[in-house]
Design a protein around this motif. Structure first.
Motif, PDB file in Angstrom:
ATOM      1  N   ASP A 205       0.836  -1.059   0.113  1.00 49.60           N
ATOM      2  CA  ASP A 205       0.029   0.105   0.071  1.00 49.60           C
ATOM      3  C   ASP A 205       0.819   1.461  -0.039  1.00 49.60           C
ATOM      4  O   ASP A 205       0.680   2.334  -0.683  1.00 49.60           O
ATOM      5  CB  ASP A 205      -1.108   0.095   1.327  1.00 49.60           C
ATOM      6  N   SER A 206       1.809   1.355   0.777  1.00 49.93           N
ATOM      7  CA  SER A 206       2.695   2.566   0.941  1.00 49.93           C
ATOM      8  C   SER A 206       3.630   2.636  -0.226  1.00 49.93           C
ATOM      9  O   SER A 206       4.390   1.852  -0.323  1.00 49.93           O
ATOM     10  CB  SER A 206       3.343   2.430   2.534  1.00 49.93           C
ATOM     11  N   THR A 207       3.672   3.877  -0.690  1.00 46.97           N
ATOM     12  CA  THR A 207       4.550   4.316  -1.804  1.00 46.97           C
ATOM     13  C   THR A 207       6.055   4.310  -1.226  1.00 46.97           C
ATOM     14  O   THR A 207       7.142   3.451  -1.757  1.00 46.97           O
ATOM     15  CB  THR A 207       4.304   5.723  -2.516  1.00 46.97           C
ATOM     16  N   GLU A 208       6.229   4.605  -0.077  1.00 48.68           N
ATOM     17  CA  GLU A 208       7.507   4.775   0.777  1.00 48.68           C
ATOM     18  C   GLU A 208       8.117   3.495   0.965  1.00 48.68           C
ATOM     19  O   GLU A 208       9.175   3.108   0.706  1.00 48.68           O
ATOM     20  CB  GLU A 208       7.428   5.671   2.052  1.00 48.68           C
ATOM     21  N   GLN A 209       7.000   2.469   1.180  1.00 51.20           N
ATOM     22  CA  GLN A 209       7.396   1.037   1.622  1.00 51.20           C
ATOM     23  C   GLN A 209       7.936   0.406   0.146  1.00 51.20           C
ATOM     24  O   GLN A 209       8.871  -0.293   0.047  1.00 51.20           O
ATOM     25  CB  GLN A 209       6.335   0.416   2.013  1.00 51.20           C
ATOM     26  N   GLN A 210       7.114   0.802  -0.854  1.00 46.91           N
ATOM     27  CA  GLN A 210       7.525   0.194  -2.268  1.00 46.91           C
ATOM     28  C   GLN A 210       8.949   0.673  -2.609  1.00 46.91           C
ATOM     29  O   GLN A 210       9.647  -0.047  -3.212  1.00 46.91           O
ATOM     30  CB  GLN A 210       6.561   0.633  -3.380  1.00 46.91           C
ATOM     31  N   TRP A 211       9.228   1.999  -2.519  1.00 52.44           N
ATOM     32  CA  TRP A 211      10.608   2.254  -2.780  1.00 52.44           C
ATOM     33  C   TRP A 211      11.685   1.743  -1.908  1.00 52.44           C
ATOM     34  O   TRP A 211      12.712   1.308  -2.309  1.00 52.44           O
ATOM     35  CB  TRP A 211      10.682   3.913  -2.520  1.00 52.44           C
ATOM     36  N   ALA A 212      11.248   1.618  -0.742  1.00 52.77           N
ATOM     37  CA  ALA A 212      12.282   0.923   0.287  1.00 52.77           C
ATOM     38  C   ALA A 212      12.637  -0.473  -0.251  1.00 52.77           C
ATOM     39  O   ALA A 212      13.855  -0.789  -0.054  1.00 52.77           O
ATOM     40  CB  ALA A 212      11.718   0.977   1.683  1.00 52.77           C
ATOM     41  N   PHE A 213      11.401  -1.275  -0.590  1.00 54.84           N
ATOM     42  CA  PHE A 213      11.900  -2.862  -0.863  1.00 54.84           C
ATOM     43  C   PHE A 213      12.460  -2.524  -2.382  1.00 54.84           C
ATOM     44  O   PHE A 213      13.714  -3.327  -2.601  1.00 54.84           O
ATOM     45  CB  PHE A 213      10.464  -3.556  -1.138  1.00 54.84           C
ATOM     46  N   ALA A 214      12.259  -1.796  -3.134  1.00 52.97           N
ATOM     47  CA  ALA A 214      12.842  -1.566  -4.491  1.00 52.97           C
ATOM     48  C   ALA A 214      14.263  -1.254  -4.522  1.00 52.97           C
ATOM     49  O   ALA A 214      14.844  -1.787  -5.260  1.00 52.97           O
ATOM     50  CB  ALA A 214      11.973  -0.650  -5.473  1.00 52.97           C
ATOM     51  N   LEU A 215      14.511  -0.218  -3.400  1.00 53.45           N
ATOM     52  CA  LEU A 215      15.911  -0.064  -3.414  1.00 53.45           C
ATOM     53  C   LEU A 215      16.862  -1.008  -3.041  1.00 53.45           C
ATOM     54  O   LEU A 215      17.765  -1.265  -3.322  1.00 53.45           O
ATOM     55  CB  LEU A 215      15.961   1.356  -2.498  1.00 53.45           C
ATOM     56  N   ALA A 216      16.277  -1.556  -1.972  1.00 49.14           N
ATOM     57  CA  ALA A 216      16.930  -2.963  -1.471  1.00 49.14           C
ATOM     58  C   ALA A 216      17.215  -4.089  -2.398  1.00 49.14           C
ATOM     59  O   ALA A 216      18.164  -4.442  -2.484  1.00 49.14           O
ATOM     60  CB  ALA A 216      16.445  -3.281  -0.089  1.00 49.14           C
ATOM     61  N   THR A 217      16.255  -4.114  -3.200  1.00 46.64           N
ATOM     62  CA  THR A 217      16.391  -5.169  -4.215  1.00 46.64           C
ATOM     63  C   THR A 217      17.452  -4.820  -5.280  1.00 46.64           C
ATOM     64  O   THR A 217      18.327  -5.566  -5.658  1.00 46.64           O
ATOM     65  CB  THR A 217      15.079  -5.422  -4.898  1.00 46.64           C
ATOM     66  N   TYR A 218      17.419  -3.555  -5.626  1.00 42.00           N
ATOM     67  CA  TYR A 218      18.412  -2.735  -6.516  1.00 42.00           C
ATOM     68  C   TYR A 218      19.906  -3.194  -6.145  1.00 42.00           C
ATOM     69  O   TYR A 218      20.828  -3.223  -6.910  1.00 42.00           O
ATOM     70  CB  TYR A 218      18.086  -1.289  -6.747  1.00 42.00           C
ATOM     71  N   ASN A 219      19.824  -3.068  -4.807  1.00 45.94           N
ATOM     72  CA  ASN A 219      21.221  -3.095  -4.264  1.00 45.94           C
ATOM     73  C   ASN A 219      21.699  -4.600  -4.027  1.00 45.94           C
ATOM     74  O   ASN A 219      22.882  -4.912  -4.317  1.00 45.94           O
ATOM     75  CB  ASN A 219      21.199  -2.288  -2.680  1.00 45.94           C
ATOM     76  N   VAL A 220      20.751  -5.576  -3.303  1.00 46.66           N
ATOM     77  CA  VAL A 220      21.406  -6.790  -2.945  1.00 46.66           C
ATOM     78  C   VAL A 220      20.914  -7.875  -3.703  1.00 46.66           C
ATOM     79  O   VAL A 220      21.308  -8.848  -3.914  1.00 46.66           O
ATOM     80  CB  VAL A 220      20.638  -7.097  -1.499  1.00 46.66           C
ATOM     81  N   GLY A 221      19.820  -7.444  -4.528  1.00 45.71           N
ATOM     82  CA  GLY A 221      19.165  -8.575  -5.714  1.00 45.71           C
ATOM     83  C   GLY A 221      17.983  -9.182  -5.284  1.00 45.71           C
ATOM     84  O   GLY A 221      17.758  -9.149  -3.877  1.00 45.71           O
ATOM     85  N   PRO A 222      17.008  -9.836  -5.957  1.00 49.57           N
ATOM     86  CA  PRO A 222      15.902 -10.197  -5.841  1.00 49.57           C
ATOM     87  C   PRO A 222      15.925 -11.756  -4.900  1.00 49.57           C
ATOM     88  O   PRO A 222      15.190 -11.964  -4.090  1.00 49.57           O
ATOM     89  CB  PRO A 222      15.195 -10.577  -6.906  1.00 49.57           C
ATOM     90  N   GLY A 223      17.005 -12.310  -4.922  1.00 53.06           N
ATOM     91  CA  GLY A 223      17.282 -13.388  -4.413  1.00 53.06           C
ATOM     92  C   GLY A 223      17.436 -13.493  -2.942  1.00 53.06           C
ATOM     93  O   GLY A 223      16.644 -14.143  -2.108  1.00 53.06           O
ATOM     94  N   HIS A 224      18.137 -12.408  -2.434  1.00 49.54           N
ATOM     95  CA  HIS A 224      18.642 -12.217  -1.127  1.00 49.54           C
ATOM     96  C   HIS A 224      17.287 -11.626  -0.258  1.00 49.54           C
ATOM     97  O   HIS A 224      16.992 -11.980   0.568  1.00 49.54           O
ATOM     98  CB  HIS A 224      19.632 -11.305  -0.930  1.00 49.54           C
TER      99      HIS A 224
ATOM    100  N   TRP B 198       9.114  -3.144   5.865  1.00 53.80           N
ATOM    101  CA  TRP B 198      10.412  -2.788   5.576  1.00 53.80           C
ATOM    102  C   TRP B 198      11.207  -2.876   7.041  1.00 53.80           C
ATOM    103  O   TRP B 198      12.206  -3.641   6.936  1.00 53.80           O
ATOM    104  CB  TRP B 198      10.669  -1.445   4.952  1.00 53.80           C
ATOM    105  N   ASP B 199      10.738  -2.459   7.994  1.00 57.10           N
ATOM    106  CA  ASP B 199      11.348  -2.586   9.224  1.00 57.10           C
ATOM    107  C   ASP B 199      11.721  -4.000   9.723  1.00 57.10           C
ATOM    108  O   ASP B 199      12.801  -4.373   9.995  1.00 57.10           O
ATOM    109  CB  ASP B 199      10.742  -1.790  10.198  1.00 57.10           C
ATOM    110  N   ALA B 200      10.684  -4.701   9.284  1.00 60.81           N
ATOM    111  CA  ALA B 200      10.934  -6.064   9.634  1.00 60.81           C
ATOM    112  C   ALA B 200      11.751  -6.961   8.724  1.00 60.81           C
ATOM    113  O   ALA B 200      12.489  -7.630   9.165  1.00 60.81           O
ATOM    114  CB  ALA B 200       9.346  -6.957   9.641  1.00 60.81           C
ATOM    115  N   VAL B 201      11.727  -6.536   7.373  1.00 59.87           N
ATOM    116  CA  VAL B 201      12.465  -7.255   6.598  1.00 59.87           C
ATOM    117  C   VAL B 201      14.009  -6.656   6.603  1.00 59.87           C
ATOM    118  O   VAL B 201      14.880  -7.339   6.330  1.00 59.87           O
ATOM    119  CB  VAL B 201      11.735  -7.147   5.010  1.00 59.87           C
ATOM    120  N   SER B 202      14.207  -5.775   7.110  1.00 60.70           N
ATOM    121  CA  SER B 202      15.507  -5.006   7.203  1.00 60.70           C
ATOM    122  C   SER B 202      16.257  -5.909   8.218  1.00 60.70           C
ATOM    123  O   SER B 202      17.377  -6.232   8.056  1.00 60.70           O
ATOM    124  CB  SER B 202      15.487  -3.532   7.388  1.00 60.70           C
ATOM    125  N   GLY B 203      15.622  -6.012   9.333  1.00 57.66           N
ATOM    126  CA  GLY B 203      16.140  -6.926  10.298  1.00 57.66           C
ATOM    127  C   GLY B 203      16.472  -8.301  10.046  1.00 57.66           C
ATOM    128  O   GLY B 203      17.436  -8.869  10.225  1.00 57.66           O
TER     129      GLY B 203
END
Length: 512
Positions: free
Chosen positions: A407-426, A444-449
């Motif tokens: 739902d959240s655009t900010e959350q979408q960006w957080a996940f997209a940025l992390a994927t850009y950096n570390v890859g979809p597999g990780h 994102w807070d939960a997944v970042s942990g």
């Protein structure tokens, strides 16, 4: 000393004017209004009780929030890159403590001490003097600089007084802001034995703006810190030094009065870089601090290189040299151009020739093996800015669409940025681990942990894609988001300045 060519001086002056347009009228305090006391008429302090947030809380969040002003030695953007004496000094402290830095720019109707005590920021780093009034609402670290307050004349003034007595007798108007420590000091001297002609100017004009007007001959004299004068004299013509009105003002960071652990950490850090010798005559500075001083305040070759006249900023509101390209690409695929700009700053610092150890190239650090080889037969094409931006933007757009159900655009960006950096597999591994821990895989807070947990053997040995240096994507997202918010604040200030008009900065006179 390096000679100032007419071309360099002209270009530097133009760049300086542009920075003033952002800072000198819209902000009620910059660089040194920052030095106003708590009785400031413009933005009085309203919050006296600080929130409970000390170093442990900052460490847990991973972000140190710096309250400052947009000026040429505190914090500003240089071709999209965050720089400034205060910023670099504080960023090194953050680096040593594994923290990211988020910059909180003080707005036109905000008081930095309110932002501090509310917990919006954690430290005021803005060339602050330590005064009794400020000690009533905040605590100060050890000093990291000592400055003298000095009178600065326009070179157009022929008979320039060399002593305070001569200045007092001359009747020359000394233009300073009423809410500045300079004004207070001149008033103190008047109460003692002098009769200075104090000319109050707009509270919106910072010290740099006043010096510029003195250099142009629009003001006769002002007061400045000696380091600020030395810095300005490097790229302004028309300034002449006068007598000192106050010696050895101590400069320090302001923190909340109950942040004892943060105070201890910062004091240990600052002690490494600035302390007094045994005779307390001359301060001893570290090599790092001396480099910063030379870069921002002293007349050196580094300063001449720093203010490169080839930087062709033509208007206000410029974030980077590639704004137009970034806007064009972002608009074509309907993504936020400012977030894309923050990504490029993180990936390559806007260096189109950048190449990482892993082979990623260009502004957005594209990996050649993941690009359609038939479309880009020449590897060198990836160094072309427009090509690189288009490819990188296309990749991040795909990632955003992958998470479009969030739902959240900010959350979408957080996940997209992390994927850009570390890859979809990780990222898939981290989300599965989040589910295993009965947490929300779309938070994102939960997944970042979970990403950080993938650095631990007991977790990564069960993951499909194995070990991941999870701290890197977490910091990557945090730093881009922080930079994005700072860019937004700078553009907001720019828009306010444009609405206010430019005459207060560029015109021959100021509203008194």
């Amino acid at each position: 000393m390096i000679q100032k060519s007419p071309f360099v001086t002209k270009e530097i002056k133009r760049l300086f004017i542009i920075s003033l347009l952002i800072s000198s009228v819209t902000l009620s305090c910059t660089k040194d209004s920052d030095r106003s006391n708590n009785s400031s008429e413009s933005n009085p302090i309203t919050v006296f009780e600080p929130v409970d947030r000390d170093f442990d809380d900052i460490k847990e969040s991973g972000v140190l929030r710096m309250i400052t002003f947009y000026s040429s030695n505190t914090y500003f953007l240089n071709q999209g890159i965050e720089v400034g004496f205060e910023y670099e000094l504080l960023k090194e402290f953050a680096r040593e403590n594994d923290l990211a830095v988020e910059v909180i720019i003080v707005g036109a109707e905000e008081n930095p001490f309110d932002l501090l005590n509310k917990g919006i920021g954690d430290v005021i780093a803005a060339n602050y003097t330590i005064t009794p009034e400020r000690r009533e609402v905040a605590k100060f670290t050890r000093p990291y600089n000592i400055v003298d307050q000095m009178v600065v004349y326009s070179s157009e003034l022929r008979d320039r007084p060399q002593t305070l007595d001569e200045l007092s007798e001359s009747g020359i108007p000394i233009s300073v802001r009423r809410n500045s420590s300079y004004y207070s000091r001149l008033m103190e001297l008047n109460e003692e034995e002098y009769n200075f002609n104090i000319d109050p100017i707009s509270d919106g004009m910072d010290t740099e703006a006043a010096l510029f007007q003195v250099a142009e001959g629009n003001l006769v004299a002002t007061v400045s810190d000696d380091n600020m004068y030395n810095s300005s004299n490097r790229y302004m013509e028309g300034l002449y030094p006068g007598p000192v009105v106050a010696e050895s003002d101590t400069i320090a960071w302001a923190i909340r009065s109950n942040a004892t652990e943060l105070e201890s950490k910062m004091n240990r850090y600052l002690y490494k870089h600035f302390r007094f010798s045994e005779d307390k005559d001359e301060p001893r500075r570290s090599t790092f601090l001396n480099v910063l001083r030379k870069k921002y305040f002293e007349q050196s070759r580094q300063m001449a290189q720093y203010y490169n006249p080839e930087w062709q900023y033509q208007s206000m509101g410029v974030i980077s040299p590639y704004d137009e390209m970034i806007r064009t690409v972002a608009d074509s695929i309907d993504i936020d151009w400012l977030m894309l700009t923050a990504m490029i700053a993180q990936e390559s610092s806007f260096n189109p020739n950048s190449k990482s150890w892993a082979g990623a190239v260009g502004l957005m650090q594209i990996m050649p093996q993941f690009v359609d080889s038939t479309a880009y037969e020449n590897y060198q094409e990836l160094y072309d800015p427009m090509t690189n931006i288009r490819l990188g933007a296309g990749i991040i757009k795909e990632h955003i669409e992958h998470y479009s159900y969030i739902d959240s655009t900010e959350q979408q960006w957080a996940f997209a940025l992390a994927t850009y950096n570390v890859g979809p597999g990780h990222m898939a591994d981290a989300r599965r681990l989040t589910i295993d821990q009965n947490k929300n895989p779309n938070d994102w807070d939960a997944v970042s942990g979970s990403l950080i947990k993938l650095m631990q053997r007991r977790h990564y040995q069960k993951a499909r894609y194995g070990f991941a240096r999870g701290i890197e994507p977490v910091q990557y997202v945090e730093e881009i988001m922080n930079r994005y918010r700072t860019y937004q604040a700078i553009l907001a200030l720019t828009e306010q300045q444009q609405a206010a008009g430019f005459t207060n900065v560029l015109g021959p006179t100021f509203n008194r």
